[in-house]
Design an enzyme around this catalytic site. Structure first.
Site, short mmCIF file in Angstrom:
data_model
loop_
_atom_site.label_atom_id
_atom_site.label_comp_id
_atom_site.label_asym_id
_atom_site.label_seq_id
_atom_site.Cartn_x
_atom_site.Cartn_y
_atom_site.Cartn_z
NE ARG A 86 0.28 1.42 3.35
CZ ARG A 86 1.23 2.30 3.58
NH1 ARG A 86 2.51 1.92 3.66
NH2 ARG A 86 0.97 3.59 3.73
N GLY A 87 0.25 2.39 -0.10
CA GLY A 87 1.01 3.63 -0.26
C GLY A 87 1.05 3.96 -1.75
NE ARG A 93 -6.18 0.80 -1.54
CZ ARG A 93 -5.50 1.35 -0.52
NH1 ARG A 93 -4.19 1.13 -0.41
NH2 ARG A 93 -6.10 2.12 0.36
CD GLN A 117 -2.84 2.51 6.96
OE1 GLN A 117 -3.40 2.83 8.00
NE2 GLN A 117 -3.51 2.37 5.83
CG ASP A 170 -3.04 8.19 -1.09
OD1 ASP A 170 -2.90 8.65 0.06
OD2 ASP A 170 -2.69 7.05 -1.43
CG ASN A 228 -2.13 11.48 2.98
OD1 ASN A 228 -1.59 10.63 2.27
ND2 ASN A 228 -1.75 11.67 4.23
CE LYS A 229 -4.93 5.45 4.75
NZ LYS A 229 -6.00 4.66 4.07
O1 MRU Z 1 -4.43 3.19 2.37
P1 MRU Z 1 -2.96 3.37 2.22
O2 MRU Z 1 -2.16 2.79 3.34
O3 MRU Z 1 -2.47 2.95 0.86
O4 MRU Z 1 -2.78 4.96 2.30
C1 MRU Z 1 -1.49 5.50 2.17
C2 MRU Z 1 -1.43 6.95 2.40
O5 MRU Z 1 -2.42 7.61 2.59
C3 MRU Z 1 -0.08 7.58 2.27
O6 MRU Z 1 0.02 8.67 3.13
C4 MRU Z 1 0.11 8.06 0.84
O7 MRU Z 1 -0.11 7.02 -0.05
C5 MRU Z 1 1.45 8.64 0.61
S1 MRU Z 1 2.68 7.39 0.52
C6 MRU Z 1 4.16 8.07 0.12
#
Ligand code: MRU
Length: 372
Positions: free
Chosen positions: A73-74, A116, A223, A264, A274-275
């Site tokens: 993920r990320g 996703r 996370q 994201d 973002n998250k």
């Molecule tokens: O749901 P995830 O764990 O994929 O979400 C990730 C994030 O929100 C990160 O902050 C984002 O992808 C930046 S990663 C360099």
């Protein structure tokens, strides 16, 4: 005010056993993702921090499954995984005729695109692979396989270099003695290596600055608690985990000097997905007069979208909210809501740190220029 002077090192640095006079080189001891020629090896992030276990994905569907289930993920990391998944499908193809080969890979691109919806890096990487496919397939299946594998590796390597540049530009924002708050995981685990927001932290730390890192636990998938804390421990950078609802109080007490998060998808006006929880942090930062920074590669910019309202927000299984590691924490049958991301309006963002330098408001014209 926090117990840390702007000059010199804070009180807690002495008491917590920091290597205060040591210039530490931050090196990653793990690989988030690796191209192994006949498979894609992925560090299974669902198992961290308890277990360091790798998944060997032997076909594109298992790579897609790893993205969907968040074994990887990320935003940048899922872009790299997408590209490697397509290269793997090409490598293992049973088609010898160029047009049939191209059609089969288009299906793979489609499957990967469905995994996703929010992080644009995934679509950006698929589009890059698709361009190679369209350009080269007429020259033969074998040649296209090689070119696709090369492109996937290029995407991987570029990501590490881009993160290091983001780190170099961003490290100036951190001073010794600061308290830095981050959310989710925007580190080596979320990228091909090094990280965006954590890349800034690694670069500042490697330069000898000593500061305190706070990681929001980041409900519901944790996370921050599981991944950011784990990778900072690997890098020997002390970290303090807090629950998400503690951030405001820490700011009020003067413990936080800056907030640093990843992204994201960034719309052309600078609104940033973002998250989930990032938006609340940005609002809290504004109230407390604390600078709020986004660190992200240019590949995270989506100039096709005018504002954050156009960014698709993933909604995940409500069990992530109603259950904790498989055990129910709410009454049976209760409703829940589980958006995985939120959008921070550009007005709350001090700067977006990219590999082309920090971009400050007004964002739109500058974001267009760096994406060109
Ligand atoms: O749901 P995830 O764990 O994929 O979400 C990730 C994030 O929100 C990160 O902050 C984002 O992808 C930046 S990663 C360099």
């Amino acid at each position: 005010m926090p117990a840390c002077g702007r000059q010199g090192l804070p009180n807690w640095a002495a008491t917590e056993g920091f290597p205060t006079n040591l210039k530490v080189q931050v090196r990653m001891k793990f690989k988030t993702i690796e191209w192994k020629g006949d498979r894609v090896r992925i560090l299974d992030q669902r198992r961290l921090p308890q277990e360091v276990r790798y998944l060997d994905c032997r076909n594109a569907s298992s790579v897609a499954q790893a993205i969907r289930t968040m074994a990887i993920r990320g935003a940048p990391a899922i872009g790299v995984a997408a590209a490697m998944g397509i290269a793997l499908a090409a490598k293992k193809t049973l088609f010898h005729q160029p047009e049939a080969f191209r059609k089969s890979l288009e299906k793979v691109c489609y499957e990967i695109r469905q995994t996703r919806p929010t992080a644009v890096n995934l679509f950006w990487a698929v589009d890059r692979m698709k361009r190679i496919l369209d350009q080269v397939h007429a020259h033969g299946v074998e040649k296209t396989k090689t070119k696709l594998a090369e492109e996937a590796l290029r995407i991987y390597k570029e990501d590490v270099e881009v993160n290091q540049k983001i780190g170099e530009f961003g490290k100036r924002l951190i001073k010794s003695g600061d308290g830095v708050l981050t959310h989710c995981n925007a580190g080596a685990l979320a990228t091909a290596g090094y990280g965006t927001a954590l890349g800034v932290i690694y670069a500042a730390w490697a330069e000898g600055k000593r500061f305190r890192v706070f990681a929001d636990e980041t409900r519901p998938q944790l996370q921050g608690a599981r991944l950011t804390a784990w990778e900072l421990v690997q890098g020997k950078i002390p970290v303090t985990v807090i629950t998400d609802n503690m951030a405001g109080w820490l700011m009020e007490k003067g413990e936080i000097n800056l907030v640093l998060v990843g992204a994201d998808r960034i719309a052309r006006n600078g609104d940033t997905a973002n998250k989930i929880g990032t938006y609340s942090l940005a609002v809290l930062s504004k109230w407390h007069g604390i600078p709020f920074y986004v660190a992200a590669p240019v590949s995270t910019l989506d100039l096709t979208l005018a504002s954050g309202w156009d960014i698709p927000i993933e909604e995940r299984d409500i069990k992530e909210v109603t259950h904790f590691r498989g055990n129910p924490i709410t009454p049976k049958g209760v409703k829940a809501f589980n958006p995985a991301f939120d959008v921070t309006p550009h007005s709350l963002i001090h700067a977006i740190i990219t590999e082309k330098g920090p971009i400050r408001k007004p964002f739109e014209r500058k974001l267009k220029r760096i994406k060109a």
